[in-house]
Enzyme design. Structure first.
Site, PDB file in Angstrom:
ATOM      1  N   LYS A 491     -11.304  17.292  11.003  1.00 19.92           N
ATOM      2  CA  LYS A 491      -9.141  17.837  10.982  1.00 19.92           C
ATOM      3  C   LYS A 491      -9.447  16.899   9.231  1.00 19.92           C
ATOM      4  CE  LYS A 491      -8.670  13.012  12.894  1.00 19.92           C
ATOM      5  NZ  LYS A 491      -7.396  12.366  13.715  1.00 19.92           N
ATOM      6  N   TYR A 715      -2.513   0.471 -19.655  1.00 26.48           N
ATOM      7  CA  TYR A 715      -0.771   0.813 -19.372  1.00 26.48           C
ATOM      8  C   TYR A 715      -0.366  -0.562 -18.674  1.00 26.48           C
ATOM      9  CZ  TYR A 715       0.599   5.773 -18.918  1.00 26.48           C
ATOM     10  OH  TYR A 715       0.736   6.825 -19.248  1.00 26.48           O
TER      11      TYR A 715
END
Length: 820
Positions: A491, A715
């Site tokens: 999954k 940043y």
């Protein structure tokens, strides 16, 4: 068919030492590719560079108990419970065993031979005939003295047709392959220059190949191949056989063919057979693909396959990857790589493929032919003529033979003595806006040239080591009882690894079940050709129709899910559709509570449309000894529920509760099946298991720059140093799965074997690292996690678990699957 060790000893004319009653269900010749050992027999084959006898002791320790040998081990008493079968030759023994199995197979067998096109014809033919019947085929290009018996061994009564290819390098080999395959239907593609050096001439080679069809009742070939036609017509033994020939030239052929070019690189073919005109379209325009497709269609027509099925199959043909592939190259170039076959015949086809792609400038990079057996001047004179006639704009020859005969080629051609010589002189500016054919014998390693010419788009990739996954699966198997089945969880994109490729590997290694979260994931597996049973663990009530359409098995976890799915199954007239019942034993996610079990059992007993194939639950904290009492309590609740359901239904079903850590820590709770998950991918700590890292997340340096003291990086000006430093910028960010928590020197990358800190804030598509003092350059590789930086370490730094790290790597990061 079932064999015992004594049966095999009789078939291969061997002498048996030890247990005569060992059951054998499969055989193997390569000790590296063993996924299970129960019922496995190992043939110890000696070759130029290997000797299978050296691996007998280690294979015995791994659980194999039947060995076919040429030499007994020195310590025979140590193998008292094994079956050791002594033979005069293990390759001959392998061939005898497969030939014996072939004689027991009552359905038709097709054999394909020829100088080129065998594998493509086999693959395409199996794809089309497989639309209407069950087909077993040779894996890849298994057409040798060892590959053929390994392929034929796969014959089983569940198949209604066998398709195998046969290749030879020396006189006398085809008679051995004929005894193994003994085909009912024979197909010969062509006769070319491959392996010509080992035969007196093409006629001798063609006669050798036709020996494959001595007992065949039907033979298909192209009568435009004059030599093959001549031999078939003159051979008296062929007059008792049905001969189907196809031809562009002869209207009296069994199948008369016309071909015409269509827009979009397609070809229309008209085939007149028994007075009936059939029209098909194939998605190729080069001569090799067209002729291979016509051969496939001719076989289908000869076998009375419905023309509608043939047309459907031909229109959906795809390139066989081991042949020629078209890739994007540097400087707006296109690149065709063909390393599979290097002989003059295949060169002509490759050049036609090159010229069929577009009208841009064409370049051919060619190596010496290493298996031609012909006079050099004559051979390379033909090559020069072929290049000239084809209108190739530029020719580059690599190898001493080509260099010696450079005078045969037109002015402007370039020659190099070796691949290394070419690479030393390589200049990217010399290749622009052109289509380049790389055609080289394997020993020239043209892959290295391909790396220089191929456009490198995906700098950030997740590499998946399939060998490591197979190893990890077998590590879990060591802890299991022989009868315990395995359901592997794939999954969430197979924990980020890529579900289709992983599922195909697991299917090959004979797991019993696959588990997915949602129906869509199961549909993807089915579309990829996976046939294993698949359980859907979190099925949306609206997906019942989809699950039935794709033969997916739902988890039933509530009375509402039971009612809705059984109603849909009833509407389809289904009886005993397989379902899995989930019991909530204490984790308190999906599942029936203990107080629901009595009513559940009563309801299920009254529903004919479904049948329970398993009842399961989930351990909440099997990895933590602190909660062992809770784990034992969960199992008690589970077993009570199982007992109630079994008593009410009156039939058996599988029981499973153990995940990866449960397998190791609670072997007494294996029951009928277990569900390993992330451990298969080498992540997590599971005690004594020797797990290998299967995933490696990596990128490459895009730019290197010197940052003055006091200047910030990234940043928010988050990283400032009072010293000058060298910074590398890399094309991976949080949109690629690099967690933002790893910025500002929390996380590290591995470059040139040295750990370097990630500095500043991690950006969406990039990050920066301090490489001061490290000798690096643009393009150098950087490991994010893998064998050196463990994913568990990354998870700890991000205050999460390995599951989240793996599943957060998005689809835009290319997955590369490889074997060591």
């Amino acid at each position: 068919m079932k064999f015992t060790s004594s049966d095999i000893a009789k078939v291969v004319n061997g002498k048996l030492y030890g247990n005569p009653d060992m059951k054998v269900t499969d055989i193997v010749t390569d000790s590296r590719h063993i996924s299970f050992t129960d019922g496995l027999a190992f043939f110890a084959i000696r070759g130029k560079h290997h000797d299978g006898h050296k691996f007998i002791e280690s294979l015995y320790k791994r659980g194999i108990r039947t060995f076919i040998l040429e030499e007994l081990p020195a310590d025979v008493p140590n193998y008292s419970d094994a079956a050791l079968i002594m033979t005069s030759g293990t390759i001959e023994a392998l061939q005898l065993l497969s030939a014996y199995k072939r004689k027991k197979f009552k359905s038709p067998v097709i054999a394909i031979t020829g100088s080129t096109g065998k594998t493509i014809v086999k693959e395409w033919l199996a794809d089309i005939l497989g639309l209407t019947t069950s087909v077993v085929r040779s894996p890849k290009s298994y057409n040798s003295q060892i590959g053929v018996p390994l392929s034929v061994w796969k014959l089983d009564e569940k198949y209604k047709l066998g398709i195998f290819e046969a290749g030879i390098s020396f006189p006398g080999e085809m008679e051995k392959l004929q005894r193994i395959i003994d085909p009912d239907i024979g197909v010969i593609t062509n006769i070319g220059d491959a392996h010509r050096e080992n035969f007196r001439d093409d006629k001798t080679k063609a006669e050798e190949k036709l020996k494959l069809f001595v007992n065949a009742s039907l033979i298909i070939y192209c009568s435009d191949q004059k030599l093959i036609k001549e031999l078939i017509v003159k051979d008296l033994s062929f007059r008792t056989k049905e001969i189907i020939d196809w031809s562009y030239e002869n209207k009296d052929a069994s199948i008369f063919v016309r071909a015409n070019s269509l827009p979009g690189g397609r070809t229309g073919i008209e085939m007149v057979c028994k007075g009936i005109k059939n029209e098909f379209i194939i998605p190729f325009s080069d001569r090799a693909s067209v002729e291979n497709a016509i051969t496939v269609a001719s076989v289908c027509l000869a076998m009375n396959t419905d023309p509608e099925i043939i047309g459907k199959g031909l229109s959906n043909l795809v390139s066989v990857a081991m042949r020629m592939e078209l890739k994007n190259g540097i400087n707006n170039c296109q690149l065709i790589e063909d390393y599979y076959n290097s002989d003059p015949g295949s060169l002509g086809m490759a050049i036609e493929y090159l010229k069929s792609q577009n009208t841009r400038k064409s370049t051919l990079i060619l190596s010496d032919f290493v298996q031609s057996g012909r006079d050099e001047k004559e051979l390379y004179g033909e090559v020069a003529t072929l290049i000239r006639k084809a209108g190739i704009d530029r020719f580059i020859g690599i190898g001493h033979a080509l260099a010696r005969n450079s005078y045969l080629f037109e002015k402007g051609a370039n020659f190099y003595y070796s691949t290394e010589d070419f690479i030393r002189n390589f200049n990217t500016g010399e290749f622009k806006n052109e289509i380049i054919l790389l055609k080289g014998a394997r020993i020239f390693e043209f892959e290295e040239i391909g790396k220089l010419l191929e456009l490198q788009i995906h700098q950030t990739v997740l590499e998946i080591n399939l060998d490591a996954i197979a190893h990890n699966l077998n590590e879990f198997r060591r802890y299991l009882n022989p009868s315990t089945q395995i359901m592997v969880m794939v999954k969430a994109f197979a924990y980020g690894a890529g579900p289709a490729e992983i599922a195909a590997l697991l299917e090959y290694h004979r797991v019993s079940y696959l588990g997915v979260a949602y129906a869509d994931e199961g549909v993807e597996l089915r579309n990829a050709g996976v046939t294993l049973p698949v359980m859907v663990m979190n099925p949306d009530p609206s997906s019942s129709e989809l699950m039935i359409k794709y033969n997916l098995e739902p988890e039933i976890y509530s009375f509402l899910s039971l009612e809705r799915f059984s109603d849909v199954a009833s509407k389809h007239g289904l009886v005993h559709y397989p379902v899995h019942i989930k019991i909530d034993t204490g984790m308190h996610r999906l599942g029936f509570m203990p107080e629901d079990i009595e009513e559940l059992a009563t309801r299920i007993k009254a529903i004919e449309s479904i049948k329970i194939v398993s009842v399961f639950s989930h351990l909440a904290s099997s990895e933590d000894p602190v909660y062992d009492k809770f784990t034992h309590r969960q199992v008690e609740v589970f077993l009570k529920a199982v007992s109630q359901i079994r008593a009410a239904t009156g039939y058996p079903f599988l029981r499973h509760i153990c995940n990866s850590s449960g397998i190791v820590r609670f072997p007494q709770y294996q029951f009928d099946m277990v569900r390993p998950g992330i451990g298969i991918y080498g992540a997590g700590d599971f005690g004594e298991l020797d797990l290998k890292v299967a995933g490696r997340f990596k990128t490459r340096i895009s730019q290197i720059k010197k940052i003055p003291a006091g200047e910030p990086v990234g940043y928010g000006c988050a990283d400032v140093s009072d010293k000058e430093r060298i910074v590398a910028i890399l094309p991976v960010g949080y949109a690629d799965g690099l967690n933002r928590k790893l910025g500002n020197r929390i996380g590290e990358l591995l470059i040139k074997g040295i750990r370097v800190p990630i500095i500043g804030n991690v950006c969406m598509d990039m990050c920066m690292t301090d490489i001061t003092g490290l000798k690096t350059e643009v393009g150098d590789e950087a490991e994010i996690f893998g064998e050196n930086i463990r994913i568990d370490e990354i998870a700890t730094k991000c205050q999460t678990i390995p599951y989240e790290i793996l599943t957060s790597i998005p689809g835009r990061v290319k997955r590369i699957f490889f074997r060591e």
